[in-house]
Design a protein around this motif. Structure first.
Motif, PDB file in Angstrom:
ATOM      1  N   ASN A   1      29.622  60.026  64.271  1.00  0.00           N
ATOM      2  CA  ASN A   1      29.137  59.814  62.915  1.00  0.00           C
ATOM      3  C   ASN A   1      28.496  58.433  62.831  1.00  0.00           C
ATOM      4  N   PRO A   2      27.305  58.321  62.252  1.00  0.00           N
ATOM      5  CA  PRO A   2      26.625  57.026  62.195  1.00  0.00           C
ATOM      6  C   PRO A   2      27.206  56.065  61.176  1.00  0.00           C
ATOM      7  N   GLY A   3      28.254  56.458  60.505  1.00  0.00           N
ATOM      8  CA  GLY A   3      28.837  55.608  59.473  1.00  0.00           C
ATOM      9  C   GLY A   3      29.609  54.435  60.040  1.00  0.00           C
ATOM     10  N   PRO A   4      30.147  53.577  59.148  1.00  0.00           N
ATOM     11  CA  PRO A   4      30.851  52.363  59.553  1.00  0.00           C
ATOM     12  C   PRO A   4      32.251  52.646  60.070  1.00  0.00           C
ATOM     13  N   SER A   5      32.799  51.678  60.814  1.00  0.00           N
ATOM     14  CA  SER A   5      34.150  51.831  61.354  1.00  0.00           C
ATOM     15  C   SER A   5      35.212  51.448  60.342  1.00  0.00           C
ATOM     16  N   SER A   6      34.836  50.718  59.297  1.00  0.00           N
ATOM     17  CA  SER A   6      35.800  50.321  58.271  1.00  0.00           C
ATOM     18  C   SER A   6      35.353  50.860  56.921  1.00  0.00           C
ATOM     19  N   GLY A   7      36.330  51.149  56.053  1.00  0.00           N
ATOM     20  CA  GLY A   7      36.017  51.771  54.778  1.00  0.00           C
ATOM     21  C   GLY A   7      35.854  50.781  53.638  1.00  0.00           C
ATOM     22  N   LYS A   8      35.493  51.321  52.484  1.00  0.00           N
ATOM     23  CA  LYS A   8      35.349  50.534  51.268  1.00  0.00           C
ATOM     24  C   LYS A   8      35.978  51.303  50.112  1.00  0.00           C
ATOM     25  N   LEU A   9      36.648  50.582  49.230  1.00  0.00           N
ATOM     26  CA  LEU A   9      37.200  51.208  48.041  1.00  0.00           C
ATOM     27  C   LEU A   9      36.098  51.414  47.008  1.00  0.00           C
ATOM     28  N   THR A  10      36.288  52.397  46.154  1.00  0.00           N
ATOM     29  CA  THR A  10      35.313  52.689  45.107  1.00  0.00           C
ATOM     30  C   THR A  10      35.274  51.554  44.084  1.00  0.00           C
ATOM     31  N   ARG A  11      34.069  51.252  43.617  1.00  0.00           N
ATOM     32  CA  ARG A  11      33.876  50.229  42.592  1.00  0.00           C
ATOM     33  C   ARG A  11      33.503  50.880  41.263  1.00  0.00           C
ATOM     34  N   TYR A  12      33.986  50.279  40.170  1.00  0.00           N
ATOM     35  CA  TYR A  12      33.653  50.741  38.824  1.00  0.00           C
ATOM     36  C   TYR A  12      33.175  49.561  37.993  1.00  0.00           C
ATOM     37  N   ARG A  13      32.319  49.867  37.010  1.00  0.00           N
ATOM     38  CA  ARG A  13      31.833  48.824  36.113  1.00  0.00           C
ATOM     39  C   ARG A  13      31.608  49.418  34.726  1.00  0.00           C
ATOM     40  N   ALA A  14      31.990  48.671  33.701  1.00  0.00           N
ATOM     41  CA  ALA A  14      31.805  49.123  32.324  1.00  0.00           C
ATOM     42  C   ALA A  14      30.322  49.167  31.987  1.00  0.00           C
ATOM     43  N   THR A  15      29.906  50.210  31.278  1.00  0.00           N
ATOM     44  CA  THR A  15      28.524  50.310  30.822  1.00  0.00           C
ATOM     45  C   THR A  15      28.403  49.622  29.459  1.00  0.00           C
ATOM     46  N   PRO A  16      27.179  49.356  29.009  1.00  0.00           N
ATOM     47  CA  PRO A  16      27.000  48.755  27.681  1.00  0.00           C
ATOM     48  C   PRO A  16      27.688  49.556  26.582  1.00  0.00           C
TER      49      PRO A  16
ATOM     50  N   TRP B   1      31.831  44.355  38.483  1.00  0.00           N
ATOM     51  CA  TRP B   1      32.383  45.408  39.338  1.00  0.00           C
ATOM     52  C   TRP B   1      33.874  45.192  39.558  1.00  0.00           C
ATOM     53  N   LEU B   2      34.600  46.299  39.580  1.00  0.00           N
ATOM     54  CA  LEU B   2      36.048  46.305  39.763  1.00  0.00           C
ATOM     55  C   LEU B   2      36.386  47.258  40.900  1.00  0.00           C
ATOM     56  N   MET B   3      37.267  46.851  41.779  1.00  0.00           N
ATOM     57  CA  MET B   3      37.629  47.650  42.950  1.00  0.00           C
ATOM     58  C   MET B   3      38.897  48.451  42.653  1.00  0.00           C
ATOM     59  N   CYS B   4      38.853  49.761  42.887  1.00  0.00           N
ATOM     60  CA  CYS B   4      39.996  50.630  42.589  1.00  0.00           C
ATOM     61  C   CYS B   4      40.341  51.520  43.779  1.00  0.00           C
ATOM     62  N   SER B   5      41.616  51.670  44.021  1.00  0.00           N
ATOM     63  CA  SER B   5      42.075  52.545  45.093  1.00  0.00           C
ATOM     64  C   SER B   5      42.089  53.995  44.626  1.00  0.00           C
ATOM     65  N   HIS B   6      41.744  54.906  45.540  1.00  0.00           N
ATOM     66  CA  HIS B   6      41.862  56.336  45.289  1.00  0.00           C
ATOM     67  C   HIS B   6      42.962  56.934  46.161  1.00  0.00           C
ATOM     68  N   ASP B   7      43.798  56.083  46.698  1.00  0.00           N
ATOM     69  CA  ASP B   7      44.931  56.521  47.508  1.00  0.00           C
ATOM     70  C   ASP B   7      46.103  56.788  46.569  1.00  0.00           C
TER      71      ASP B   7
ATOM     72  N   LYS C   1      30.349  53.004  42.176  1.00  0.00           N
ATOM     73  CA  LYS C   1      29.777  52.959  43.514  1.00  0.00           C
ATOM     74  C   LYS C   1      30.816  53.614  44.415  1.00  0.00           C
ATOM     75  N   PRO C   2      30.573  54.874  44.842  1.00  0.00           N
ATOM     76  CA  PRO C   2      31.585  55.599  45.616  1.00  0.00           C
ATOM     77  C   PRO C   2      31.998  54.863  46.884  1.00  0.00           C
ATOM     78  N   GLY C   3      33.274  54.927  47.177  1.00  0.00           N
ATOM     79  CA  GLY C   3      33.770  54.338  48.408  1.00  0.00           C
ATOM     80  C   GLY C   3      33.623  55.318  49.554  1.00  0.00           C
ATOM     81  N   TYR C   4      34.071  54.911  50.707  1.00  0.00           N
ATOM     82  CA  TYR C   4      34.015  55.791  51.871  1.00  0.00           C
ATOM     83  C   TYR C   4      35.130  55.390  52.826  1.00  0.00           C
ATOM     84  N   PRO C   5      35.639  56.345  53.593  1.00  0.00           N
ATOM     85  CA  PRO C   5      36.747  56.062  54.507  1.00  0.00           C
ATOM     86  C   PRO C   5      36.282  55.373  55.776  1.00  0.00           C
ATOM     87  N   GLY C   6      37.177  54.672  56.407  1.00  0.00           N
ATOM     88  CA  GLY C   6      36.871  54.047  57.684  1.00  0.00           C
ATOM     89  C   GLY C   6      37.241  54.971  58.829  1.00  0.00           C
TER      90      GLY C   6
END
Length: 264
Positions: A146-161, A99-105, A135-140
Motif C-alpha cells: 500500500n502506498p500509504g504512510p507507515s504511521s497513522g493520524k487521528l481525525t481532526r474536527y473544527r467548528a464551522t461559522p 482544529w481539534l484532534m479526536c480519537s476514534h478508538d 479531516k479524516p484520519g487514517y491507520p498506520g
C-alpha cells in the motif's frame, strides 16, 4: 493514546489520499487532543448544551426504540457540552486554526466521562448539520504494497461559522469559553514522546532515566505557584519531553524540548 491507533472504525479506513498540502499540515499537526471532560459552569453554558442536544439529537437506528434516545439524553447532553467546549477552546488557540484532534478508538472512551457511543452520535449529527468540518484520519502500518504512510493520524474536527454563531447566541465565544465551562485536564501517561514519525516510546534504561528526570521536575514545580502579570490563572500540570527523528540506534539527541501540559 497517540496518533497511531490500530482500532479504527471501518468507515475511517479510507484509501490513502494525496498528501495534505504543507500550508495546511502545520495547523493540523498542532491540533490539541480533545479532553471531552469539560462540564457547563454557567447558566449560558447549560442553555447552549441543552439547545444543541435538542436541535441536533443523536441519530436513531431505523429499528431502534424511541425511548432509548430519551434514556440516554443526559449522557448525550454531556457529550455535547464537552465537545463544544473543546472546539471553542481550540479556536482560541493560535496554533491549530481551530482544529481539534479526536480519537476514534472505542477503547480510549472506556471509563471516561464521555462514552464512545455518545461522542459518535454528536459528531455524526453535527457533521450532517454542517456544524463541524473534519479531516479524516487514517491507520498506520498499512498492508504490504500500500502506498500509504507507515504511521497513522487521528481525525481532526473544527467548528464551522454556523456552530460558532449558535454558541455566540448564548453569549459564549472562544475568548470566554473558560469562563463558561469547567475543564478537567490530565497529564499524559507517557512523559517521553516520539514524533516525526510518531512511535511508541521504548522501555529502555535510557528512557527510564529521562522519565525520572521529567517526573522530578514536575514534582518540584507542583509545589510552586506560577504567576503571570497578564494571565492570573496559569494552567500547568507538568511537562513532557518530545523527541523526533527516531531510528534504530537512536541516541535521544534530537529534539527533547519540554512542553507544558495541557497544551492550550
Amino acid at each position: 493514546m497517540t496518533e497511531n491507533s490500530d482500532n479504527w472504525e471501518p468507515h475511517e479506513r479510507l484509501a490513502w489520499q494525496a498528501k495534505t498540502p504543507k500550508k495546511e499540515r502545520e495547523a493540523l499537526d498542532n491540533a490539541p487532543l480533545a479532553t471531552l471532560r469539560a462540564i457547563p459552569a454557567s447558566s449560558s453554558a447549560f442553555m447552549l448544551t441543552s439547545d444543541l442536544a435538542e436541535r441536533y439529537p443523536r441519530p436513531q437506528a431505523a429499528k431502534g426504540k424511541a425511548y432509548a434516545r430519551h434514556k440516554t439524553l443526559v449522557d448525550y447532553a454531556n457529550a455535547v457540552g464537552a465537545f463544544i467546549a473543546d472546539l471553542l477552546a481550540a479556536v482560541e488557540r493560535d496554533r491549530s486554526e481551530g482544529w481539534l484532534m479526536c480519537s476514534h478508538d472505542k477503547g480510549d472512551y472506556t471509563g471516561q466521562y464521555v462514552k464512545w457511543r455518545m461522542f459518535d452520535g454528536v459528531r455524526t449529527a453535527w457533521l450532517e448539520a454542517g456544524l463541524i468540518e473534519h479531516k479524516p484520519g487514517y491507520p498506520g502500518r498499512l498492508e504490504f504494497g500500500n502506498p500509504g504512510p507507515s504511521s497513522g493520524k487521528l481525525t481532526r474536527y473544527r467548528a464551522t461559522p454556523r456552530l460558532l454563531e449558535i454558541a455566540a447566541g448564548h453569549g459564549i465565544t472562544p475568548a470566554n469559553v473558560l469562563e463558561h465551562f469547567k475543564f478537567e485536564f490530565m497529564m499524559p501517561s507517557e512523559l517521553i514522546r516520539l514524533t516525526k514519525p510518531p512511535e511508541p516510546t521504548p522501555n529502555t534504561p535510557r528512557v527510564a532515566e529521562l522519565r525520572r528526570d521529567v517526573a522530578e521536575l514536575n514534582a518540584f514545580f507542583a509545589k510552586q505557584t506560577l504567576t503571570h502579570p497578564k494571565h492570573p490563572t496559569i494552567k500547568h500540570l507538568g511537562w513532557i519531553r518530545i523527541f523526533h527523528a527516531y531510528t534504530k540506534g537512536y541516541r535521544w539527541n534530537k529534539g527533547g524540548r519540554l512542553y507544558s501540559q495541557p497544551r492550550l
